[in-house]
Design an enzyme around this catalytic site. Structure first.
Site, PDB file in Angstrom:
ATOM      1  N   ALA A  78      11.921  14.908  10.053  1.00  0.00           N
ATOM      2  CA  ALA A  78      13.201  14.906   9.607  1.00  0.00           C
ATOM      3  C   ALA A  78      13.349  13.235   9.526  1.00  0.00           C
ATOM      4  CB  ALA A  78      14.054  15.160  10.808  1.00  0.00           C
ATOM      5  N   PHE A 121       4.970  17.663   6.722  1.00  0.00           N
ATOM      6  CA  PHE A 121       6.066  17.583   6.048  1.00  0.00           C
ATOM      7  C   PHE A 121       7.208  18.356   6.762  1.00  0.00           C
ATOM      8  CE2 PHE A 121       5.099  15.311   2.088  1.00  0.00           C
ATOM      9  CZ  PHE A 121       4.012  14.929   2.169  1.00  0.00           C
ATOM     10  N   VAL A 154      -2.141   6.752 -10.411  1.00  0.00           N
ATOM     11  CA  VAL A 154      -2.976   7.923 -10.695  1.00  0.00           C
ATOM     12  C   VAL A 154      -4.393   7.528 -11.223  1.00  0.00           C
ATOM     13  CG1 VAL A 154      -3.479  10.024 -11.451  1.00  0.00           C
ATOM     14  CG2 VAL A 154      -1.056   9.423 -10.241  1.00  0.00           C
ATOM     15  N   ARG A 184       9.977   2.051  -5.450  1.00  0.00           N
ATOM     16  CA  ARG A 184      10.594   2.749  -6.472  1.00  0.00           C
ATOM     17  C   ARG A 184      11.265   4.019  -5.621  1.00  0.00           C
ATOM     18  NH1 ARG A 184       6.205   4.275 -10.606  1.00  0.00           N
ATOM     19  NH2 ARG A 184       4.887   4.204  -8.590  1.00  0.00           N
ATOM     20  N   GLY A 217      11.841  10.308  -0.801  1.00  0.00           N
ATOM     21  CA  GLY A 217      12.148   9.237  -1.903  1.00  0.00           C
ATOM     22  C   GLY A 217      10.656   9.151  -2.779  1.00  0.00           C
ATOM     23  N   CYS A 269       7.878  10.571  -7.264  1.00  0.00           N
ATOM     24  CA  CYS A 269       7.241  12.013  -7.314  1.00  0.00           C
ATOM     25  C   CYS A 269       8.374  12.884  -6.990  1.00  0.00           C
ATOM     26  CB  CYS A 269       5.966  12.072  -6.750  1.00  0.00           C
ATOM     27  SG  CYS A 269       4.635  10.829  -7.159  1.00  0.00           S
TER      28      CYS A 269
END
Ligand code: UGA
Length: 437
Positions: free
Chosen positions: A252, A249, A11, A327, A257, A260
């Site tokens: 499916a 969003f 960020v 991550r 993951g 955030c």
């Protein structure tokens, strides 16, 4: 404006580069001297499309600088953004020790009025603690304002998100601080929402949790589609065309993951509990998300019968496309599980290989040099991340190179009809499996 950004992670770096690009003077500060040296040498510690070019352009124009000194940042800037990590603790609580440390370090060198802006994702009421801490440790009695300015950028399209935000949220108590913040964001010409500090902090957790909820909602529907023969993509189109719902969003897959959503949903549950208001809806969001990966693994097991000694290729390791970030990637969890069950797993990812090689969980996997090399002799292919490269792959070559052409598409990336015509056994999420006769 003269701006310091403390914390040159994802960020911080993207924000600093974009602020410089619209004409501000920016110093990006980090206590990791190696990272600062890397940046000063013109190299980037992360992959983000378009970032390198912006960094180089603004370093050359002397608008973007890097330093390991908080004092330098605070001395030379009107506005100090804090963009340090707020990692989760095992109980879901947020570790705010970096925020607290930076607050003390700012207090230590603060001699004149500054606006201290929190950009990290923090629990509601953190701004109050930052203000208390700075006041307590500042020996000069300097005046300052604390502002909450949550960030909504997504990895992979961070530059676009920062340059064209849907909204800029400014949580502040003083009009002067609001005016300065509006100047910072003026070049972006985005709608600005001014709120109190607590509301701004809450907006960030509420937004990320809502997006996670949207994904879990469509994933729950994908299970109903699997059981009923309906097509989840069509259902998502159908509900998404309602502008009150929206199509974004609603893809499916094997679950969300990244660094955030899993962390922020857990944190929001914890925040609710601490405030005496249990947010049980979000526990269900987590349960559905974890269940989605299990459903996918069950599909693989049910089809292949046993995984032991099976040669399985996995395309995609990053938690989503256009990033090198592995991550909390569901793809990594899948590889880990299949390795534990005795499969021989060969992996390939366009950008995530370097970071994935460092992960102990998948140390026993083989790393291939290309998508097609990964499937050489494979008995099954698992698609775990929806990279464009995989959507455009030569499907005839793919089929030829596999021992048995069985594909498990965890991101509904490929077209079932095309796969069926080419003779693949094709399984995806919430869509009927294609089994050639
Ligand atoms: C997310 C938010 O989208 C950003 O607005 C926010 O600023 C950021 O978190 C943050 O808090 O810093 P990010 O984690 O980069 O951004 O990635 P997303 O694009 O949101 O994707 C998160 C996960 O959801 C990925 O694993 C992705 O594959 C999954 N996803 C997303 C789905 O499974 N289905 C979808 O329809 C969309």
């Amino acid at each position: 404006m003269d701006i310091a950004i403390i914390g040159s992670g994802y960020v911080g770096l993207v924000t600093g580069a974009c602020f410089a690009d619209v004409g501000h003077n920016v110093i990006c500060v980090d206590n990791d001297e190696e990272k600062i040296k890397t940046l000063q040498a013109g190299r980037l510690p992360i992959y983000e499309p378009g970032l390198e070019e912006i960094v180089h352009r603004n370093v050359s124009a002397h608008r973007l600088h890097f330093s390991s000194s908080i004092r330098e940042g605070v001395d030379k800037s009107h506005i100090i953004f804090i963009a340090v990590p707020t990692p989760p603790q095992p109980n879901g609580d947020v570790d705010l020790s970096f925020i607290e440390k930076v607050s003390r370090e700012i207090a230590d060198v603060l001699t004149d009025y500054r606006v201290i802006v929190d950009k990290s994702t923090v629990p509601v009421k953190t701004g109050e603690r930052v203000a208390e801490t700075i006041k307590r440790y500042n020996r000069h009695g300097a005046k300052f304002d604390v502002v909450s300015n949550p960030e909504f950028l997504r990895e992979g399209c961070a530059i676009h998100d920062l340059m064209h935000p849907d909204r800029v949220v400014i949580g502040a108590q003083s009009q002067h601080a609001v005016d300065l913040m509006k100047k910072v964001y003026e070049p972006f010409m985005a709608p600005v929402l001014v709120t109190g500090i607590n509301s701004a902090e809450l907006i960030k957790h509420a937004a990320n949790s809502f997006l996670a909820l949207k994904i879990s909602y469509i994933n729950a529907i994908s299970a109903i589609c699997d059981a009923s023969g309906a097509d989840v993509d069509k259902v998502a189109d159908g509900i998404g065309m309602d502008r009150r719902i929206g199509r974004q969003f609603l893809n499916a897959g094997i679950g969300y993951g990244g660094s955030c959503f899993p962390k922020d949903v857990a944190a929001f549950i914890h925040i609710g509990e601490q405030l005496g208001v249990p947010f049980t809806l979000l526990k269900e969001v987590q349960r559905i998300n974890a269940g989605q990966k299990e459903r996918f693994l069950k599909l693989i097991r049910d089809t292949l019968w046993v995984l032991r000694e099976k040669k399985i290729a996995v395309w995609g390791l990053t938690f989503k496309p256009d990033t090198d970030d592995v991550r909390s990637s569901v793809a990594i969890e899948l590889v880990d599980t299949m390795l534990r069950e005795g499969a021989h797993v060969t992996v390939y990812d366009p950008k995530g290989m370097e970071k994935a090689r460092e992960l102990k969980a998948i140390a026993d996997a083989k790393f291939a040099a290309s998508a097609l090399e990964a499937v050489d002799g494979a008995e099954a292919l698992v698609i775990a991340t929806e990279w464009n490269e995989f959507a455009n792959v030569d499907l005839t070559a793919l089929k030829r190179r596999m021992t048995t052409p069985i594909v498990f598409d965890g991101r509904n990336l490929l077209n079932p009809d095309t796969m069926g015509e080419l003779g693949f056994h094709y399984h995806s999420i919430g869509r009927a499996s294609i089994i050639p006769r």
